[in-house]
Design a protein around this motif. Structure first.
Motif, PDB file in Angstrom:
ATOM      1  N   ARG A 178       0.828  -1.195   0.000  1.00 53.71           N
ATOM      2  CA  ARG A 178       0.000   0.000   0.000  1.00 53.71           C
ATOM      3  C   ARG A 178       0.871   1.256   0.000  1.00 53.71           C
ATOM      4  NH1 ARG A 178      -4.740  -0.986   0.725  1.00 53.71           N
ATOM      5  NH2 ARG A 178      -4.528  -2.648   2.256  1.00 53.71           N
ATOM      6  N   VAL A 181      -7.926   7.179  -8.181  1.00 55.94           N
ATOM      7  CA  VAL A 181      -7.845   5.772  -8.533  1.00 55.94           C
ATOM      8  C   VAL A 181      -8.313   5.516  -9.956  1.00 55.94           C
ATOM      9  CG1 VAL A 181      -8.674   3.468  -7.971  1.00 55.94           C
ATOM     10  CG2 VAL A 181      -8.111   5.055  -6.150  1.00 55.94           C
ATOM     11  N   SER A 182      -9.356   6.218 -10.349  1.00 57.51           N
ATOM     12  CA  SER A 182      -9.860   5.941 -11.694  1.00 57.51           C
ATOM     13  C   SER A 182      -8.849   6.375 -12.748  1.00 57.51           C
ATOM     14  CB  SER A 182     -11.202   6.623 -11.923  1.00 57.51           C
ATOM     15  OG  SER A 182     -11.110   8.012 -11.746  1.00 57.51           O
ATOM     16  N   VAL A 188      -6.342   3.530 -12.917  1.00 58.29           N
ATOM     17  CA  VAL A 188      -6.836   2.373 -13.648  1.00 58.29           C
ATOM     18  C   VAL A 188      -6.933   2.701 -15.130  1.00 58.29           C
ATOM     19  CG1 VAL A 188      -8.747   0.770 -13.934  1.00 58.29           C
ATOM     20  CG2 VAL A 188      -8.058   1.501 -11.653  1.00 58.29           C
ATOM     21  N   LEU A 246     -12.546  -7.221 -13.546  1.00 60.29           N
ATOM     22  CA  LEU A 246     -12.640  -5.926 -12.880  1.00 60.29           C
ATOM     23  C   LEU A 246     -14.082  -5.484 -12.759  1.00 60.29           C
ATOM     24  CD1 LEU A 246      -9.648  -3.902 -14.327  1.00 60.29           C
ATOM     25  CD2 LEU A 246      -9.927  -4.901 -12.073  1.00 60.29           C
ATOM     26  N   GLN A 247     -14.803  -5.684 -13.831  1.00 60.74           N
ATOM     27  CA  GLN A 247     -16.207  -5.287 -13.803  1.00 60.74           C
ATOM     28  C   GLN A 247     -16.946  -6.057 -12.717  1.00 60.74           C
ATOM     29  OE1 GLN A 247     -16.974  -5.850 -18.035  1.00 60.74           O
ATOM     30  NE2 GLN A 247     -17.289  -3.648 -18.274  1.00 60.74           N
ATOM     31  N   LEU A 256     -15.627  -7.317 -10.075  1.00 65.26           N
ATOM     32  CA  LEU A 256     -15.142  -6.798  -8.794  1.00 65.26           C
ATOM     33  C   LEU A 256     -15.881  -5.530  -8.388  1.00 65.26           C
ATOM     34  CD1 LEU A 256     -12.642  -7.374  -6.860  1.00 65.26           C
ATOM     35  CD2 LEU A 256     -11.537  -5.514  -8.103  1.00 65.26           C
ATOM     36  N   LEU A 257     -16.001  -4.644  -9.347  1.00 67.11           N
ATOM     37  CA  LEU A 257     -16.629  -3.359  -9.052  1.00 67.11           C
ATOM     38  C   LEU A 257     -18.114  -3.528  -8.782  1.00 67.11           C
ATOM     39  CD1 LEU A 257     -14.822  -1.126 -11.665  1.00 67.11           C
ATOM     40  CD2 LEU A 257     -14.441  -1.240  -9.214  1.00 67.11           C
ATOM     41  N   ARG A 295     -18.515  -4.637  -5.410  1.00 65.29           N
ATOM     42  CA  ARG A 295     -18.197  -3.543  -4.503  1.00 65.29           C
ATOM     43  C   ARG A 295     -19.361  -2.564  -4.350  1.00 65.29           C
ATOM     44  NH1 ARG A 295     -14.699  -3.270  -0.427  1.00 65.29           N
ATOM     45  NH2 ARG A 295     -14.399  -1.103   0.168  1.00 65.29           N
ATOM     46  N   VAL A 321      -6.116  -3.616  -8.777  1.00 66.72           N
ATOM     47  CA  VAL A 321      -7.304  -2.805  -8.555  1.00 66.72           C
ATOM     48  C   VAL A 321      -8.068  -3.317  -7.342  1.00 66.72           C
ATOM     49  CG1 VAL A 321      -9.479  -2.033  -9.533  1.00 66.72           C
ATOM     50  CG2 VAL A 321      -7.458  -2.217 -10.976  1.00 66.72           C
ATOM     51  N   LEU A 330      -6.529  -1.887  -4.441  1.00 63.50           N
ATOM     52  CA  LEU A 330      -6.857  -0.472  -4.295  1.00 63.50           C
ATOM     53  C   LEU A 330      -8.252  -0.295  -3.732  1.00 63.50           C
ATOM     54  CD1 LEU A 330      -5.480   0.972  -7.630  1.00 63.50           C
ATOM     55  CD2 LEU A 330      -4.659   1.484  -5.334  1.00 63.50           C
ATOM     56  N   VAL A 331      -9.167  -1.034  -4.307  1.00 60.93           N
ATOM     57  CA  VAL A 331     -10.553  -0.881  -3.914  1.00 60.93           C
ATOM     58  C   VAL A 331     -10.771  -1.348  -2.476  1.00 60.93           C
ATOM     59  CG1 VAL A 331     -12.893  -1.653  -4.387  1.00 60.93           C
ATOM     60  CG2 VAL A 331     -11.386  -1.060  -6.263  1.00 60.93           C
ATOM     61  N   VAL A 370     -12.568   4.049  -1.461  1.00 63.45           N
ATOM     62  CA  VAL A 370     -12.770   4.567  -2.800  1.00 63.45           C
ATOM     63  C   VAL A 370     -14.207   5.090  -2.876  1.00 63.45           C
ATOM     64  CG1 VAL A 370     -12.804   3.995  -5.223  1.00 63.45           C
ATOM     65  CG2 VAL A 370     -11.164   2.899  -3.723  1.00 63.45           C
ATOM     66  N   PRO A 388     -17.785   6.017  -4.091  1.00 55.31           N
ATOM     67  CA  PRO A 388     -18.737   5.424  -5.032  1.00 55.31           C
ATOM     68  C   PRO A 388     -18.611   6.088  -6.392  1.00 55.31           C
ATOM     69  CG  PRO A 388     -19.808   5.811  -2.935  1.00 55.31           C
ATOM     70  CD  PRO A 388     -18.426   6.390  -2.825  1.00 55.31           C
ATOM     71  N   ASP A 395     -15.934   7.094  -7.751  1.00 56.77           N
ATOM     72  CA  ASP A 395     -14.825   6.467  -8.439  1.00 56.77           C
ATOM     73  C   ASP A 395     -15.246   5.135  -9.031  1.00 56.77           C
ATOM     74  OD1 ASP A 395     -12.760   8.239  -8.369  1.00 56.77           O
ATOM     75  OD2 ASP A 395     -12.039   7.608  -6.398  1.00 56.77           O
ATOM     76  N   ILE A 396     -15.941   4.396  -8.216  1.00 54.42           N
ATOM     77  CA  ILE A 396     -16.410   3.097  -8.688  1.00 54.42           C
ATOM     78  C   ILE A 396     -17.218   3.272  -9.964  1.00 54.42           C
ATOM     79  CG2 ILE A 396     -17.771   1.073  -8.127  1.00 54.42           C
ATOM     80  CD1 ILE A 396     -16.100   0.946  -5.907  1.00 54.42           C
ATOM     81  N   ARG A 436     -17.150   5.681 -12.034  1.00 55.17           N
ATOM     82  CA  ARG A 436     -16.309   6.118 -13.144  1.00 55.17           C
ATOM     83  C   ARG A 436     -15.531   4.946 -13.733  1.00 55.17           C
ATOM     84  NH1 ARG A 436     -12.999  11.114 -11.248  1.00 55.17           N
ATOM     85  NH2 ARG A 436     -14.332  10.537  -9.515  1.00 55.17           N
ATOM     86  N   LEU A 437     -15.080   4.095 -12.842  1.00 57.13           N
ATOM     87  CA  LEU A 437     -14.331   2.934 -13.306  1.00 57.13           C
ATOM     88  C   LEU A 437     -15.209   2.025 -14.152  1.00 57.13           C
ATOM     89  CD1 LEU A 437     -12.151   1.937 -10.246  1.00 57.13           C
ATOM     90  CD2 LEU A 437     -11.473   3.018 -12.383  1.00 57.13           C
ATOM     91  N   GLN A 438     -16.425   1.851 -13.685  1.00 62.27           N
ATOM     92  CA  GLN A 438     -17.332   0.992 -14.443  1.00 62.27           C
ATOM     93  C   GLN A 438     -17.572   1.568 -15.827  1.00 62.27           C
ATOM     94  OE1 GLN A 438     -20.452   0.770 -11.459  1.00 62.27           O
ATOM     95  NE2 GLN A 438     -20.005  -1.403 -11.120  1.00 62.27           N
ATOM     96  N   LEU A 444     -15.564   3.474 -17.423  1.00 65.52           N
ATOM     97  CA  LEU A 444     -14.309   3.316 -18.164  1.00 65.52           C
ATOM     98  C   LEU A 444     -14.195   1.927 -18.766  1.00 65.52           C
ATOM     99  CD1 LEU A 444     -11.528   4.912 -18.470  1.00 65.52           C
ATOM    100  CD2 LEU A 444     -10.750   3.457 -16.610  1.00 65.52           C
TER     101      LEU A 444
END
Lengths: 133, 133
Positions: free
Chosen positions: A80, A95-96, A99, A116-117, A119-120, A123, B99, B102-103, B108, B110, B112-113, B115-117, B119
């Motif tokens: 970390r 973070v975004s 990534v 990843l999807q 995972l998110l 989450r 990731v 990180l998560v 993190v 929401p 960000d989450i 945004r990642l999705q 992305l």
DNA sequence: ACCCATGAACGACAAGCGTAGTACTACAGG
DNA sequence: CCTGTAGTACTACGCTTGTCGTTCATGGGT
């Protein structure tokens, strides 16, 4: 909470060995290093171990005439910490953005993307976060 | 292609300044550093710049009696290189593990989450390249 | 009790970093 | 032409890292 610990490759290598096997003598560490094509004199390993200990990163107990070393920092914390340094510096902790960089640059398998999807999704959907703002 | 370049915090700081403004004299760099609470003697900055140049990381042209420095490495490459070191070491290049780390670790948002999705969706759906400088 | 092997302790050395003082050069103003 | 000043070049020093060689202590075997 976190002290700024910055480790070099070799130091990380030593730590890694200790993390993997919980405890190890200097000789043992040296042996593993050699197996990893990291050819160093046994004394070199000892020196490094001592210095690491002086910094409080690892410790040892004495058994007979041998030193048995053990890590004092957890891998997850070092991970970390080192990651933070880079991410904070280059992405300002975003973070975004990080990534995004990863996904753009190196080849990321579609598998990875899918994972990843997944995972998110877990989450955001599965675990209920009650953090506000 | 990829040379292993390992930069320290200060070196990164200098590079950053050069990246931000394309070109800068030693004095200019020093000024910025000072503004960033990084109080160093002008000579120190010059020394660092010289050493960086000796390593081929930056270069300079002479205008009058001043040196105008310019980075020879691109931020994106350094970023990638430094990040790779950490990720390869700790995650064996497994991006999803990274990731995940990180998560899990730091909180993190929401946002960000989301945004990642977003992305990842873009990534897996239409392969759109948008330039990054 | 003695000697040897085993392994830690100590000392050394070169390279690189962070830090900076001092020396030198060259242009500009008088 | 002389000098001041700006700005680079040179040198230095303490600290850490990587790398060992050498010394020292000690326990085990004969």
């Amino acid at each position: 909470m976190g002290e700024e610990l910055q480790l070099s490759d070799l130091q990380l290598g030593l730590l890694r060995i200790l993390w993997d096997r919980e405890e190890a003598t200097a000789l043992e560490v040296h042996t593993v290093l050699v197996e990893q094509d990291r050819g160093l004199a046994p004394t070199t390993v000892s020196t490094m171990l001592s210095r690491l200990e002086k910094k409080g990163t690892i410790t040892h107990r004495t058994e007979g005439r041998q030193f048995i070393y053990r890590a004092l920092v957890r891998e997850v914390d070092v991970r970390r910490s080192m990651l933070s340094r880079v991410t904070d510096y280059f992405f300002g902790g975003d973070v975004s953005a990080l990534v995004s960089h990863l996904v753009e640059g190196r080849d990321v398998d579609p598998d990875d993307i899918a994972r990843l999807q997944q995972l998110l999704a877990e989450r955001s959907g599965g675990a209920e976060e009650h953090d506000d703002a």
